[in-house]
Design an enzyme around this catalytic site. Structure first.
Site, PDB file in Angstrom:
ATOM      1  N   ARG A  36      -6.805  21.078 -35.625  1.00 34.89           N
ATOM      2  CA  ARG A  36      -6.886  22.424 -36.217  1.00 34.89           C
ATOM      3  C   ARG A  36      -7.014  23.490 -35.145  1.00 34.89           C
ATOM      4  NH1 ARG A  36     -11.621  20.952 -39.909  1.00 34.89           N
ATOM      5  NH2 ARG A  36     -11.463  19.043 -38.659  1.00 34.89           N
ATOM      6  N   TRP A  37      -7.752  23.179 -34.095  1.00 35.22           N
ATOM      7  CA  TRP A  37      -7.895  24.123 -32.975  1.00 35.22           C
ATOM      8  C   TRP A  37      -6.522  24.459 -32.400  1.00 35.22           C
ATOM      9  CZ3 TRP A  37      -6.600  24.124 -27.798  1.00 35.22           C
ATOM     10  CH2 TRP A  37      -7.242  25.069 -26.985  1.00 35.22           C
TER      11      TRP A  37
ATOM     12  N   ASN B 237      -7.730   5.759 -37.171  1.00 36.71           N
ATOM     13  CA  ASN B 237      -6.845   6.728 -36.518  1.00 36.71           C
ATOM     14  C   ASN B 237      -5.483   6.140 -36.132  1.00 36.71           C
ATOM     15  OD1 ASN B 237      -9.597   8.520 -34.939  1.00 36.71           O
ATOM     16  ND2 ASN B 237      -8.437   9.105 -36.756  1.00 36.71           N
TER      17      ASN B 237
ATOM     18  N   ASP C  23     -14.672  16.276 -33.675  1.00 36.07           N
ATOM     19  CA  ASP C  23     -13.596  16.533 -34.635  1.00 36.07           C
ATOM     20  C   ASP C  23     -13.123  17.981 -34.572  1.00 36.07           C
ATOM     21  OD1 ASP C  23     -11.800  15.761 -36.584  1.00 36.07           O
ATOM     22  OD2 ASP C  23     -13.166  16.175 -38.248  1.00 36.07           O
TER      23      ASP C  23
ATOM     24  N   ARG D  66      -0.642  19.549 -32.268  1.00 37.68           N
ATOM     25  CA  ARG D  66      -1.971  18.948 -32.359  1.00 37.68           C
ATOM     26  C   ARG D  66      -2.475  18.375 -31.031  1.00 37.68           C
ATOM     27  NH1 ARG D  66      -4.194  17.462 -36.990  1.00 37.68           N
ATOM     28  NH2 ARG D  66      -5.072  15.678 -35.912  1.00 37.68           N
TER      29      ARG D  66
HETATM   30  C1  IPE Z   1     -13.331  11.073 -37.007  1.00 32.23           C
HETATM   31  O1  IPE Z   1     -12.442  12.123 -37.180  1.00 32.23           O
HETATM   32  C2  IPE Z   1     -12.899  10.253 -35.829  1.00 32.23           C
HETATM   33  C3  IPE Z   1     -13.045  10.885 -34.524  1.00 32.23           C
HETATM   34  C4  IPE Z   1     -13.536  12.053 -34.285  1.00 32.23           C
HETATM   35  C5  IPE Z   1     -12.596  10.095 -33.418  1.00 32.23           C
HETATM   36  P1  IPE Z   1     -11.248  12.053 -38.241  1.00 32.23           P
HETATM   37  O2  IPE Z   1     -10.544  13.333 -38.136  1.00 32.23           O
HETATM   38  O3  IPE Z   1     -10.446  10.823 -38.016  1.00 32.23           O
HETATM   39  O4  IPE Z   1     -12.042  11.905 -39.612  1.00 32.23           O
HETATM   40  P2  IPE Z   1     -11.540  12.126 -41.099  1.00 32.23           P
HETATM   41  O5  IPE Z   1     -10.281  11.351 -41.252  1.00 32.23           O
HETATM   42  O6  IPE Z   1     -11.287  13.585 -41.264  1.00 32.23           O
HETATM   43  O7  IPE Z   1     -12.661  11.650 -41.950  1.00 32.23           O
HETATM   44  C1  IPE Z   2     -10.589  14.654 -33.537  1.00 30.56           C
HETATM   45  O1  IPE Z   2      -9.787  15.734 -33.869  1.00 30.56           O
HETATM   46  C2  IPE Z   2      -9.928  13.734 -32.541  1.00 30.56           C
HETATM   47  C3  IPE Z   2      -9.541  12.425 -33.077  1.00 30.56           C
HETATM   48  C4  IPE Z   2      -9.743  12.010 -34.295  1.00 30.56           C
HETATM   49  C5  IPE Z   2      -8.852  11.544 -32.168  1.00 30.56           C
HETATM   50  P1  IPE Z   2      -8.693  15.656 -35.009  1.00 30.56           P
HETATM   51  O2  IPE Z   2      -7.408  15.222 -34.385  1.00 30.56           O
HETATM   52  O3  IPE Z   2      -9.154  14.824 -36.125  1.00 30.56           O
HETATM   53  O4  IPE Z   2      -8.574  17.159 -35.436  1.00 30.56           O
HETATM   54  P2  IPE Z   2      -8.453  17.729 -36.907  1.00 30.56           P
HETATM   55  O5  IPE Z   2      -9.604  17.193 -37.697  1.00 30.56           O
HETATM   56  O6  IPE Z   2      -7.145  17.252 -37.462  1.00 30.56           O
HETATM   57  O7  IPE Z   2      -8.508  19.205 -36.734  1.00 30.56           O
HETATM   58 MG    MG Z   3     -10.226  15.231 -37.828  1.00 35.08          MG
END
Ligand code: IPE
Ligand code: IPE
Ligand code: MG
Length: 250
Positions: free
Chosen positions: A27-28, A71, A23, A36
């Site tokens: 944000r990175w 997702n 995760d 994103r």
């Molecule tokens: C969890 O991350 C799913 C993956 C890393 C693939 P999310 O970013 O979807 O989780 P929530 O929504 O913050 O709980």
């Molecule tokens: C995890 O990173 C990847 C997936 C859930 C596919 P995020 O896309 O959730 O990144 P943040 O949490 O928004 O930073």
């Molecule tokens: Mg996330």
């Protein structure tokens, strides 16, 4: 900081099965003023680092959360990029996995993926099915609740068909129908990105896993961060319901 000498990894208690909630990609990217999806692309390098680190250390199973069943709720553009990226990485990396004697499998409901992606997944699973150095499971369109439901459905069918008695249904039977049951139990669950939750990942399998949370965003997570997580694991006392004294006496 404790470090693990990769040459002498037999000397430390190594987790046999590690799972990662990867995760923090979005944000990175935003921190760098990028969109994103740049974070998702950068995250591929961290996947490579962890697969190679796990393989070198002798971890038997690595399970990566790539895309949750929730997702799909993201903006369509982002979902499309993630699917394309998955397709691209699978195509490019599968030979390398095979060369390193790694078995690939996808866990999750495959039916929602494009036919082309489904075929790529089948091909990769087929090519690597006899490899036995490590099992790499990628969880995509995966949810822990889905996993428990699909197992329940299979068991209900067995009962309806008269192959089992309802009284025979116990946690061992349920476990046998849940994903990853053929692998060692989950020892260590890592989550990057600074949130302290499981987000519907391995609900059943994490029953006695050790948790490791880090603020580090996924694209910054490299091999040395992975090794640090394993070193932390080696210092945990796993009691499985017993007392600390009982565990030490063993
Ligand atoms: C969890 O991350 C799913 C993956 C890393 C693939 P999310 O970013 O979807 O989780 P929530 O929504 O913050 O709980
Ligand atoms: C995890 O990173 C990847 C997936 C859930 C596919 P995020 O896309 O959730 O990144 P943040 O949490 O928004 O930073
Ligand atoms: Mg996330």
């Amino acid at each position: 900081m404790t470090t693990i000498d990769t040459e002498n990894s037999e000397n430390i208690p190594l987790p046999q099965h590690v799972a990662i909630i990867m995760d923090g990609n979005g944000r990175w990217a935003q921190l760098q003023g990028k969109g994103r999806v740049a974070g998702h692309r950068a995250g591929v390098e961290s996947v490579r680092a962890c697969v190679s680190g796990a393989r070198e250390l002798g971890v038997k199973a690595l399970t990566l959360f790539a895309f949750s069943s929730e997702n799909w709720l993201r903006p369509q553009d982002e979902v499309n990029v993630l699917m394309d990226l998955f397709m691209f990485v699978l195509t490019r990396e599968v030979k390398k996995l095979h060369k390193n004697n790694i078995r690939f499998q996808l866990i999750g409901d495959k039916s929602r993926f494009s036919k082309k992606l489904q075929q790529k997944i089948v091909d990769a699973e087929q090519l690597t099915k006899n490899n036995d150095a490590m099992v790499l499971s990628v969880a995509a369109n995966y949810g822990g609740r889905w996993d428990i439901s699909q197992a329940t459905q299979k068991i209900a069918q067995l009962a309806v068909d008269g192959d089992i008695n309802v009284a025979d249904i116990d946690e061992h039977m349920l476990n046998n129908h849940i994903n990853l049951s053929h692998l060692p139990d989950l020892d260590l669950l890592i989550r990057t990105g600074g949130d302290y939750r499981i987000s519907n990942f391995l609900l059943w399998q994490a029953a006695y896993a050790e948790f490791f949370f880090t603020e580090m965003l996924w694209p910054d997570f490299n091999k040395s961060a992975f090794i640090d997580a394993l070193a932390m694991y080696s210092n945990r006392e796993r009691r499985f319901g017993k007392t600390g004294e009982q565990v030490k006496a063993k």
